[in-house]
Design an enzyme around this catalytic site. Structure first.
Site, mmCIF file in Angstrom:
data_model
loop_
_atom_site.group_PDB
_atom_site.id
_atom_site.type_symbol
_atom_site.label_atom_id
_atom_site.label_comp_id
_atom_site.label_asym_id
_atom_site.label_seq_id
_atom_site.Cartn_x
_atom_site.Cartn_y
_atom_site.Cartn_z
ATOM 1 N N GLY B 44 0.849 -1.194 0.000
ATOM 2 C CA GLY B 44 0.000 0.000 0.000
ATOM 3 C C GLY B 44 0.880 1.237 0.000
ATOM 4 N N HIS B 268 -16.786 4.828 11.103
ATOM 5 C CA HIS B 268 -17.117 5.949 10.218
ATOM 6 C C HIS B 268 -18.640 6.116 10.157
ATOM 7 C CE1 HIS B 268 -17.114 8.627 6.839
ATOM 8 N NE2 HIS B 268 -15.804 8.645 6.825
ATOM 9 N N ARG B 339 -16.176 12.257 13.559
ATOM 10 C CA ARG B 339 -16.712 10.946 13.200
ATOM 11 C C ARG B 339 -17.224 10.153 14.399
ATOM 12 N NH1 ARG B 339 -12.059 9.016 8.802
ATOM 13 N NH2 ARG B 339 -12.699 10.476 7.187
#
Lengths: 243, 648, 247
Positions: B44, B268, B339
């Site tokens: 990544g 989230h 959040r």
């Protein structure tokens, strides 16, 4: 630089594009010449005489033949390459994608029809005119009648007096129409002159060119079919260039 | 034996720490770099950028990823953007401000020195990515554009449409490709690390399974870097990719690496709700929607029932019968609370029975007011692609009916413990990006994950790893025919054989879904002593069931996705328990960790800085034994801790 | 909803493959196509059979991993989405769905519906990058880039590398994929420095790996889940030819 035209995919496509472009220009020229028939068959014969078997016409013919050959051979090389790239295992189900022209996926088939038509065309005309002249003769005999090599008008009038020839030629022109609707814009894409703004314009130009060519050739063939008569052909044979 | 944790935080002024540290650590000469091998697991943002930079420096790098190409890593799915303290907007942004926002956003549970360094290198990241050809959004003048994000009062987020993660990853992947072409990096796609090999207390290689042939391979190196992301998939349903897993990190933990703050999970608030038991993953709807969308549930229970039964459409409910609960509870911030706050508020309403879909787990995100105020066209310009995506998934047109949303697991702030050099408690073993624990504390701000992955990979690890490797310049190539490798490979083989030998009746997914439910219900958005204790017992029970009743088909020596999933689930079954234990220990609420016993009168998170201003670092003691906790105290020299307040 | 699935099964690259027929029942219309495959696989495992192998990961349409040819369409009949973003309500209840792997000589089958797309990585390794070292770069705002150019670069950069273009193309050509990368970098001043070298080496690598020749059918663009335009192919042609004529 010498090799990318033969060993790279984009290079090979460039050859197709340039040779195709050359052929389109020739066809446009040929069509304009044919259109003379609609106004004056004597004028048409004057062009035939001007071209004849002179060095410039022969050079042009050789170049044209080379163009056809290159376009044709490359088409086969590309198609074989592409067939291999597709792999041995084929899809069981395929569809026609939205927005993809049928002609674009059948260019080889259309091209082969065009080549076959060309063969017929060469037998009908070229073999009676320029070929005869190259052989040192001045006239050829068709169905018992003698046609001078510069008498393209009479040969045309005679050929298209038969309905089946008219039909064969129309099929040929139709295949050419399909081939050109894809081919003309495609050659711009291949040389890199294209973008999202120009696609509609290029495709429109391609359709106009293809349709003009179709109408131009078809009009002459159909015109000949309807105006031809044994008397007219005799008159043309008797005096190919006189008014 | 408890760890002796040395964070190696450099002395001196905050702004000088990183410079001082760089000057103090050792470097390896080019001639010696050629002799040193490094393994990077994961490709990544962290892994790809680290491998590319290390390859460039001259090390021999091997990279491993489980997908068919390094470009598939889940960093690619990040939408919003990446923060940097460029101050291009002239809104008085600075490195200090970015540092402060990140520390505060993390509810004062991150290490000051690490976070400051992150803010410090953030600017370099933007320069680097631009030079790589990342097509960031630009203004008409040709300069870089910014947008605002949650938790900040300045506009410092750089973005590439809604695909920032993709573009940054393609940049790092391109840098990686450059090194692969140059021969300094060797790529092993479709390979999964199944164990870390330790010799004389130092990391010296990995055991990897070739996922195509099933072969177990040994790879030796002078240092190993773990960049395998987070472990949110322990919940089964999350916004993570299907193959995202915590296994590489967990093998390190098993072999002795400390695991820090495993309970810090970010939920989230704006995801598309679960539609049924067959759902495989949850789709995130960008946080930006809360700029114009208003969140509500009906005030009256009869309306809730009517909506659920289809008798009424949400648009039929009159204004006065709607409960815009975020605006009601947090007048100052309204729909734009952070959040964790928005997520908990949604849960509170659904727990009270006001959930608006058939499962009772959804609230409305409504654009009616915004469309009336700004017109449909403006809304379409702002969120058109998101609206289309929502309609594709749910078959509901969000221009006419409100969206249904519900919170979902998104990111894990916890991870492998690392020092300032990003080295774990095992010498020679490094952890970067989401896989480590260092920079986000108890809650991560939007657009900061990309920043951390690239900061670690491009600008921190390539320097700090030299400090360790400088001691290895005399070391020969790592041999893989040693006892340590034999044992590690045997261990992996035994694990695989054991799973095939069970021959039970439940599939991997059957068990994973049950684990997910236990986790969500008990270790999810709100946790209590009881729920956590219950979770520990239930997970232990489920783990026993797994070893007795797993049904695994196929063979080990072939492409076998079920085997891959089974091995990952085996690790999740231990990791889930570790998370519950950590949450049980942390008797306070902070950031994403909310203990219902510890809240203010208004239901907000209540920290206990006197008792829990530390990172909890866990040491593995065997599968059924309680792990041992060591504390790393988080000293706050430069920032004053305060209670977060979003009301006024 | 109920479906009959005709799925290509193939043990490994060397084995012969064949279609097998399965039934799935009681599928909700809100189920995604890949969730339907999950259900099928879970059923198969319970029956003691090996599940159908298929590539997938993010299930958000961005990782480019999913790769099925469904009822004759790469990524199925929906436009501009990947397989993972397609929902069962797009199919008729009771219908038969044929699922095949990508078919292209350059993408050999690994197992069932999983193919090897490493050829795409190799093409990018041949030059799909800008050669800058970490930390040796100018300020991000040092080079202004016209917004239109940055936007067009981004249009091309949206490519997810799924392989649908080559899988759809009747010529097995990877031109859209190669063009997306070349064009994205060619639109940026940073990318122009190595532009000629990049176009030449990527095209050469594409040819070497056995992809076919583009004949401008536009099928790739029609099936591309990110709607990358063939205008990028025109730009690649331009870049390549200009580079070759300068040699």
């Amino acid at each position: 630089m010498s090799c990318f035209l033969t060993n790279s995919s984009v290079g090979k496509k460039l050859v197709m594009s340039i040779s195709g472009c050359f052929l389109v220009l020739f066809i446009l020229f040929h069509m304009s010449m044919n259109l003379t028939m609609l106004f004056s068959w004597q004028g048409y014969n004057a062009i035939c005489e001007f071209l004849g078997a002179n060095w410039y016409a022969l050079a042009g013919t050789a170049l044209l033949a080379a163009g056809v050959l290159v376009h044709f051979v490359y088409a086969f090389i590309l198609t074989i390459d592409n067939y291999r790239a597709r792999g041995k295992q084929r899809y069981a189900v395929t569809v026609q994608e939205k927005g993809v022209a049928w002609s674009s996926k059948n260019m080889l088939v259309l091209g082969v029809i065009v080549i076959l038509g060309l063969g017929l065309h060469l037998v009908h005309f070229w073999s009676k005119m320029q070929l005869v002249e190259i052989m040192g003769q001045h006239a050829s005999v068709i169905n018992g009648q003698e046609f001078q090599v510069i008498n393209g008008a009479a040969i045309m009038m005679y050929t298209f007096s038969h309905w089946y020839n008219v039909v064969l030629y129309l099929v040929w022109f139709a295949a050419l129409w399909f081939h050109l609707t894809h081919g003309v814009w495609s050659m711009f894409q291949t040389v890199g002159f294209a973008n999202d703004t120009w696609y509609p314009r290029l495709k429109c130009i391609a359709n106009i060119v293809a349709t003009l060519i179709f109408l131009g050739f078809a009009a002459v063939a159909v015109y000949c079919y309807f105006t031809s008569s044994p008397q007219l052909i005799d008159e043309m044979i008797a005096n190919p260039l006189a008014h | 034996m408890a760890y002796t944790l040395d964070a190696k935080t450099p002395a001196g002024e905050l702004a000088q720490k990183w410079s001082n540290h760089k000057a103090a650590i050792k470097v390896v000469s080019p001639a010696n770099k050629r002799k040193l091998d490094i393994i990077v697991v994961g490709t990544g943002l962290g892994g790809a950028s680290a491998a590319a930079s290390l390859g460039e420096l001259g090390y021999n790098v091997k990279i491993f990823c489980i997908s068919d190409s390094p470009r598939r890593a889940h960093s690619i799915a990040a939408q919003g953007g990446i923060n940097a303290a460029k101050n291009y907007q002239n809104d008085n942004d600075s490195i200090y401000r970015l540092f402060y926002d990140t520390i505060k956003g993390g509810d004062y549970r991150a290490r000051e020195a690490n976070v400051y360094r992150l803010a410090e290198v953030s600017n370099l990241i933007i320069d680097q990515c631009v030079a790589q050809g990342v097509p960031f959004a630009r203004e008409y003048g040709g300069l870089l554009a910014n947008r605002s994000f949650g938790g900040a009062q300045v506009s410092r987020t750089f973005y590439a449409r809604g695909q920032t993660g993709q573009q940054l990853l393609l940049g790092a992947y391109a840098a990686l490709n450059k090194e692969i072409a140059a021969g300094s990096v060797k790529s092993y796609p479709r390979h999964e690390m199944l164990d870390i090999v330790i010799e004389n207390g130092e990391a010296c290689g990995i055991i990897a399974r070739n996922l195509v042939t099933g072969e177990l391979e040994r790879h030796g190196a002078h240092a190993v870097v773990i960049a395998t992301g987070g472990y949110g998939n322990v919940f089964f349903l999350s916004t993570n990719a299907m193959a995202s897993n915590g296994s590489a990190a967990f093998q390190c933990y098993r072999k002795g690496a400390g695991f820090a703050n495993p309970c810090f999970t970010q939920i989230h608030p704006t995801c598309i709700p679960v539609h049924g038991t067959q759902q495989s993953k949850l789709t995130l709807m960008s946080e930006s929607l809360r700029n114009d969308g208003r969140i509500w549930v009906p005030k009256k229970m009869e309306d809730v029932k009517a909506i659920r039964s289809g008798a009424k459409k949400p648009s039929d409910i009159a204004e006065e019968d709607r409960d815009y609960y975020l605006e009601r509870r947090y007048p100052a911030f309204g729909n734009l609370v952070p959040r964790d706050v928005a997520s908990r508020a949604a849960k509170e309403r659904c727990d009270a029975g006001f959930g608006v879909n058939e499962t009772g787990l959804a609230v409305f995100l409504d654009f009616k007011t915004a469309i009336e105020r700004l017109g449909k066209e403006t809304i379409k310009q702002r969120y058109g692609n998101l609206f289309d995506m929502y309609e594709e998934i749910t078959d509901v047109n969000p221009y006419e009916q409100p969206m249904q949303i519900f919170p979902a697991v998104h990111y894990t702030m916890g991870g492998i413990w690392v020092d300032y050099n990003l080295m774990t408690t095992i010498p020679g073993l490094y952890a970067i990006g989401e896989a480590n624990f260092s920079d986000h504390g108890a809650n991560r701000l939007g657009a900061s994950a990309l920043m951390q992955g690239l900061a670690d990979g491009y600008f921190v690890l390539p320097y700090t790893i030299g400090d360790y490797l400088s001691k290895k310049i005399q070391a020969p190539k790592v041999k893989t025919d040693t006892k340590a490798f034999d044992e590690a490979e045997k261990g992996v083989q035994a694990r695989i054989d054991r799973l095939f030998a069970i021959k039970g009746t439940q599939t991997v997914d059957d068990i994973h879904k049950r684990l997910g439910l236990i986790m969500w219900d008990n270790v999810g958005m709100a946790r209590t002593k009881e729920s956590l204790e219950k979770a520990i017992v239930e997970i232990q029970k489920l783990r026993k069931e797994f070893y007795k009743d797993l049904k695994l088909v196929g063979t080990a020596d072939s492409f076998n996705v079920e085997l891959e999933k089974a091995l990952r689930l085996e690790d999740f079954l231990e990791l889930g328990e570790l998370m519950a234990r950590d949450a049980l220990n942390r008797e306070e609420s902070c950031g994403g960790h909310f203990r219902s016993e510890h809240q203010t009168e208004d239901g907000e998170a209540l920290r206990h800085d006197d008792k829990f201003a530390y990172a909890a670092v866990w040491e593995y003691k065997g599968i059924d034994n309680v792990p041992e906790m060591t504390i790393e105290n988080l000293e706050y020299e430069f920032v004053h801790r305060a209670q977060r307040n979003y009301k006024d | 909803m109920n479906f009959t699935l005709k799925i290509w099964r193939q043990r490994d690259a060397k084995s012969q493959g064949a279609f097998e027929t399965y039934k799935v029942e009681n599928i909700s219309a809100d189920t995604s196509f890949l969730e339907m495959m999950d259900i099928l696989n879970n059923n198969l495992i319970h029956e003691g059979k090996e599940p159908v192998a298929f590539d997938h990961d993010c299930r958000e349409g961005i990782c480019g991993m999913c790769s099925m040819h469904i009822n004759g369409h790469a990524h199925g009949p929906s436009q501009a989405v990947t397989t993972c973003q397609m929902y069962m309500r797009k199919f008729k209840d009771g219908s038969t769905i044929t699922i095949e792997p990508w078919r292209s000589a350059a993408f050999p089958v690994i197992r069932d519906l999983v193919v090897d797309r490493s050829a795409y990585d190799k093409i990018l390794q041949a030059g799909g990058f800008i050669s800058v070292r970490t930390n040796s770069v100018p300020d991000g705002n040092a080079i202004p880039i016209p917004k239109a150019d940055a936007d067009e670069s981004m249009d091309a950069a949206a490519c997810v590398g799924c392989g649908a273009c080559a899988a759809t193309c009747k010529n097995g050509s990877a031109m859209l994929f190669v063009a997306a990368r070349v064009s994205s970098l060619a639109k940026l001043p940073q990318g122009k420095v190595e532009g000629a070298r990049r176009a030449k080496s990527m095209v050469a690598k594409m040819d070497e790996l056995g992809f076919g020749n583009c004949t401008n059918t536009g099928a790739c663009q029609a099936q591309c889940p990110k709607q990358v335009s063939i205008a990028h192919i025109a730009r690649l042609n331009r870049e390549f030819l200009a580079a070759k004529f300068q040699d």
